[in-house]
Enzyme design. Structure first.
Site, PDB file in Angstrom:
ATOM      1  CG  HIS A  88      42.452 219.186  80.245  1.00 40.69           C
ATOM      2  ND1 HIS A  88      41.234 218.565  80.110  1.00 40.69           N
ATOM      3  CD2 HIS A  88      42.339 219.968  81.353  1.00 40.69           C
ATOM      4  CE1 HIS A  88      40.413 218.957  81.072  1.00 40.69           C
ATOM      5  NE2 HIS A  88      41.068 219.809  81.846  1.00 40.69           N
ATOM      6  CD  GLU A  89      45.171 221.361  83.469  1.00 40.11           C
ATOM      7  OE1 GLU A  89      44.748 222.529  83.627  1.00 40.11           O
ATOM      8  OE2 GLU A  89      44.584 220.371  83.930  1.00 40.11           O
ATOM      9  CG  HIS A 134      41.795 224.873  81.832  1.00 40.96           C
ATOM     10  ND1 HIS A 134      40.442 225.058  81.721  1.00 40.96           N
ATOM     11  CD2 HIS A 134      41.948 223.636  82.386  1.00 40.96           C
ATOM     12  CE1 HIS A 134      39.799 224.000  82.184  1.00 40.96           C
ATOM     13  NE2 HIS A 134      40.692 223.117  82.586  1.00 40.96           N
ATOM     14  CG  HIS A 175      38.780 230.042  78.430  1.00 37.18           C
ATOM     15  ND1 HIS A 175      37.825 229.198  78.973  1.00 37.18           N
ATOM     16  CD2 HIS A 175      38.112 231.179  78.115  1.00 37.18           C
ATOM     17  CE1 HIS A 175      36.642 229.798  78.966  1.00 37.18           C
ATOM     18  NE2 HIS A 175      36.788 230.999  78.459  1.00 37.18           N
TER      19      HIS A 175
END
Length: 636
Positions: free
Chosen positions: A420-421, A424, A427
Site C-alpha cells: 500500500h505504502e 504511494h 506515485h
C-alpha cells in the site's frame, strides 16, 4: 508553486500527511509486546535520511540560507502583472523556495517520527512552522496581485513566455477561485493565523503519541502496557476474552480524557470554520473539496450509496459471525482472524518477494524502482520505542526520493500495508520524475488509488498461488477486511465528520460527551446493532478520540472513493490491454496537471457516475459468494 491553501505551512504539511495510513484506520498489526530501542535494529531496516541532509548541522545551515533567500520574494511586490518575464521569475523563485522548505520539513518531521520522545526534532518542526508563517506573510501580496490578472492578459502572457506553461494550471485554477481570496492585508492575517490554526492537531498528536498514560492490563498471563501498537496487536487476538478486555481497557482509558479530546477536536473544527468564513465558502466541506474542484455531490453520493448498501456490509458481518462460530458478534470481534488456524506470517524478505512479483502487470520499470525502495533504505521497517505508530509514505523530498515509515510485524496485513505504502511511493516517484515541482503535488482524492490498487494486485497474485481452501479463505477474507476498513469504515468516519462540522457551523458547542453520543449512534447504525447483526458495546463511544484523521478536515472520505476507483482500475491493469496499463502509469505521473476527477477519467474511471461504486459492491459480493461456497463445501 504558490500556496493553494492560503498558508504555506498548511500546504507543505498536506504534502506529507496526505499519504498517511495509520493504525487507527486500518487493522494493521504494528508491534510486538516488547519493542526494541532503535539502536538495536539492523541498519538495513532503517531509512537513510542522509539522502536529504548529511547531518542536523547541514539541515540548520540550509534553513539559515533559505531564511535569507526568501527575502528576495518581497522584491516582486507590485510587479507581477507588469510582464510575462517578471511573472515567470517570481513563480520560479517561489517554487524553488517552497521545494527547499518542503525538503527541510521532510527531514525534521521524519526525524521526529523515529522517536517522538526526542524534543530536539519537535523543536526543529516548530522552527519550520514559524519560518513557513513568516514566508506566508512575506508573500501575502502574491495571490491578491495575481488575482488582478484578466483572462485575456494571462493568455497574452502565456503566448509571449512559453516557459509559463508550467504554471498555467495553477494560474487558471487560482482565477477560478477568485471569490475566495482576500486582499493583501487579509491574506497576511490568514498567513499569520497558521501559528494558531494547527494547535489542536499538534496538541492532539503530542498527547496521544508521547504523553498519553496508556493503561497496563493482564493479558494472557502477561502484564502489558496497552499502547496504540499493543492495542492493535491484542484486539486481533484469537482469544475472545483478550479482545474484549483489550477494547474495554483501552477505550476506557480514552474515556477518562473525554473532555480533553473533545476540546481539541472542537477547537480544530472552529479553526476550519474560521478559514471557511474568511475564504467566503458556504461550508467547511465545500472549502475542503474546492481545492481539487471536486463536486460536493461526490461526497454526499458516497455516503448515500454506502447507506443504501449496508446490507452488503451486514452480509460481511454475518459471514464473519459464521466463520468465527459465535452466537453473537461483538464489535471487539471485528479484528480477530477469520481463519484462526492459518498462520499468514511473512518475513520482510518474503514480503518483498511477493510484492515485487505481484507488481508484474505494471512492467519492469515499475518493479525496478520498487526494488530500490528496499535496497537503498527508503523504508523504516520495524517498530521501536517512541516511534510514531502506523505507516505512511512521504514524497515531499522532490529532489531525492520518497520515504516509507512502517511498523512491520510479520503478518499478511503488514505485507499488504507495505505494498500500500509502496504504491504511494511510486506515485510520488513517477510524478516527481515527470513533472516540474510546481505540478508535482497531487490531490488527496487520487492519492489512495495507487496504494489500494497495489493491494488489489497483491491479493490477486497470492490467490493465484494458493489452492488450499483455508488459506484462500484467509486471503479472500483479507480483501473483505480491506473493504470493511476502507469503504464502509471510512465512509462512517466521513459521515460523522460531516455531522460534527455541520453542528458547529450552526452554532452548537460540542463537548466530548456530545461526540460520544453521536459516534455511538452512528456506529450502531452502520453495524446493524438494532438488528442484532453486530453488538456495538457502549465503550465504543470513545473510538472517535483516537482517530487522527478527524484533524485533517474531510480527508477520510477519499479513502473510500479511491477504493472504488482502484477496484475499477485494477480490472483494467490485470485483465485489460497494454494501452489500459499505460493509461494508468500515465496517471501516476500526471501530478496536478489536471483536476483529480479529470485525471481519473483519463486513467479510465469516471467518479461522476456510480459505476466505480457499483463495480466495487459487485466484487465484494463475489468474494463473499466464493467464501460462502467454500464454507458450505466444508459443512460449516
Amino acid at each position: 508553486m504558490f500556496c493553494k491553501l492560503g498558508t504555506l505551512f498548511t500546504y507543505i504539511m498536506r504534502k506529507k500527511t496526505q499519504l498517511i495510513t495509520t493504525v487507527m484506520l486500518f487493522s494493521t498489526t504494528i508491534a510486538v509486546s516488547q519493542m526494541k530501542v532503535r539502536e538495536e535494529l539492523p541498519e538495513k531496516y532503517k531509512w537513510d535520511l542522509s539522502h536529504l541532509y548529511a547531518t542536523d548541522d547541514v539541515w540548520k545551515t540550509e534553513k539559515e540560507r533559505l531564511q535569507q533567500k526568501m527575502k528576495e520574494a518581497a522584491s516582486y511586490k507590485g510587479k507581477l502583472t507588469q510582464s510575462a518575464n517578471v511573472l515567470l521569475q517570481a513563480l520560479e523563485l517561489n517554487s524553488s523556495l517552497i521545494k527547499d522548505m518542503a525538503r527541510l520539513s521532510s527531514y525534521a518531521s521524519m526525524k521526529a517520527d523515529q522517536d517522538t520522545r526526542v524534543t530536539k526534532y519537535a523543536g526543529m518542526n516548530q522552527e519550520l512552522q514559524q519560518l513557513f508563517s513568516e514566508y506566508g506573510a512575506l508573500t501575502s501580496y502574491l495571490e491578491p496581485e495575481l488575482l488582478t490578472l484578466k483572462e485575456n492578459q494571462l493568455s497574452a502572457f502565456l503566448a509571449k513566455e512559453k516557459a509559463l506553461v508550467t504554471y498555467k494550471f495553477y494560474l487558471t485554477d487560482l482565477l477560478r477561485k477568485r471569490a475566495h481570496r482576500g486582499s493583501e492585508e487579509v491574506e497576511k492575517v490568514l498567513a499569520y493565523s497558521s501559528l494558531m490554526s494547527g494547535n489542536a492537531a499538534n496538541i492532539y498528536s503530542t498527547f496521544i503519541n508521547a504523553e498519553f498514560p496508556y493503561p497496563e492490563v493482564d493479558l494472557n498471563g502477561e502484564r502489558v502496557k496497552l499502547n496504540a501498537a499493543n492495542f492493535a496487536l491484542y484486539r486481533a487476538s484469537e482469544d475472545r476474552g483478550v479482545r474484549s478486555k483489550a477494547f474495554a481497557t483501552y477505550f476506557g482509558k480514552l474515556n477518562e480524557f473525554q473532555r480533553t479530546f473533545g476540546a481539541q477536536l472542537y477547537g480544530n473544527i472552529n479553526a476550519a470554520l474560521f478559514a471557511t468564513k474568511a475564504r467566503n465558502y458556504d461550508s467547511t466541506l465545500k472549502m475542503a473539496l474546492d481545492g481539487g474542484n471536486i463536486p460536493t455531490d461526490v461526497f454526499h453520493n458516497l455516503i448515500k450509496n454506502v447507506n443504501g448498501n449496508l446490507k452488503t456490509f451486514h452480509r460481511y458481518l454475518n459471514l464473519r459471525k459464521r466463520m468465527m462460530g459465535v452466537d453473537t458478534l461483538h464489535y471487539y470481534d471485528l479484528y480477530a482472524p477469520l481463519v484462526a488456524k492459518v498462520d499468514l506470517s511473512y518475513t520482510v524478505e518474503e514480503a518483498e518477494e511477493n510484492i515485487l512479483k505481484s507488481l508484474k502487470p505494471l512492467g519492469t520499470d515499475y518493479i525496478e524502482v520498487s526494488k530500490k525502495a528496499f535496497e537503498e533504505r527508503w523504508i523504516d521497517m520495524y517498530p521501536n520505542e517512541g516511534k510514531r505508530s502506523g505507516a505512511y509514505s512521504n514524497g515531499s523530498g522532490y529532489d531525492v526520493h520518497p520515504y516509507i515509515l512502517m511498523n512491520y510485524n510479520g503478518k499478511y496485513n503488514d505485507m499488504s500495508t507495505l505494498t500500500h505504502e509502496l504504491g504511494h511511493t511510486m506515485h510520488s516517484y513517477l510524478t516527481n520524475k515527470k513533472q516540474h515541482y510546481a505540478n508535482s503535488d497531487y490531490s488527496i482524492f487520487v492519492a489512495e488509488v495507487a496504494s489500494t490498487l497495489n493491494e488489489e494486485l497483491l491479493n490477486d497474485y497470492m490467490l493465484k498461488q494458493i489452492k488450499d481452501d483455508e488459506t484462500r479463505l484467509a486471503i479472500l477474507g483479507n480483501y473483505l477486511e480491506g473493504a470493511k476498513g476502507t469503504l464502509f469504515r471510512q465512509t462512517q468516519f466521513a459521515e460523522f465528520e460531516y455531522m460534527i462540522h455541520d453542528k458547529v457551523a450552526k452554532g452548537e458547542a460540542l463537548t466530548g460527551e456530545d461526540f460520544d453520543t453521536m459516534y455511538l449512534a452512528l456506529t450502531k447504525k452502520y453495524y446493524g446493532h438494532d438488528q442484532n447483526i453486530c453488538v456495538v458495546d457502549d465503550n465504543v463511544k470513545s473510538e472517535w478520540s483516537y482517530i487522527p484523521h478527524f484533524y485533517y478536515n474531510f480527508y477520510v472520505y477519499q479513502y473510500a472513493t479511491s477504493f472504488t476507483a482502484s477496484t475499477a482500475l485494477s480490472e483494467k491493469v490485470l485483465r485489460g490491454t497494454d494501452a489500459d496499463r499505460q493509461k494508468y502509469l500515465n496517471f501516476l505521473a500526471s501530478g496536478s496537471t489536471k483536476y483529480p476527477v479529470d485525471l481519473l477519467v483519463d486513467a479510465g474511471v469516471d467518479m461522476n457516475t456510480s459505476e466505480p461504486f457499483d463495480l466495487t459492491i459487485a466484487k465484494i459480493n463475489k468474494v463473499m459468494a466464493e467464501m460462502e461456497s467454500i464454507l458450505s463445501r466444508q459443512g460449516k
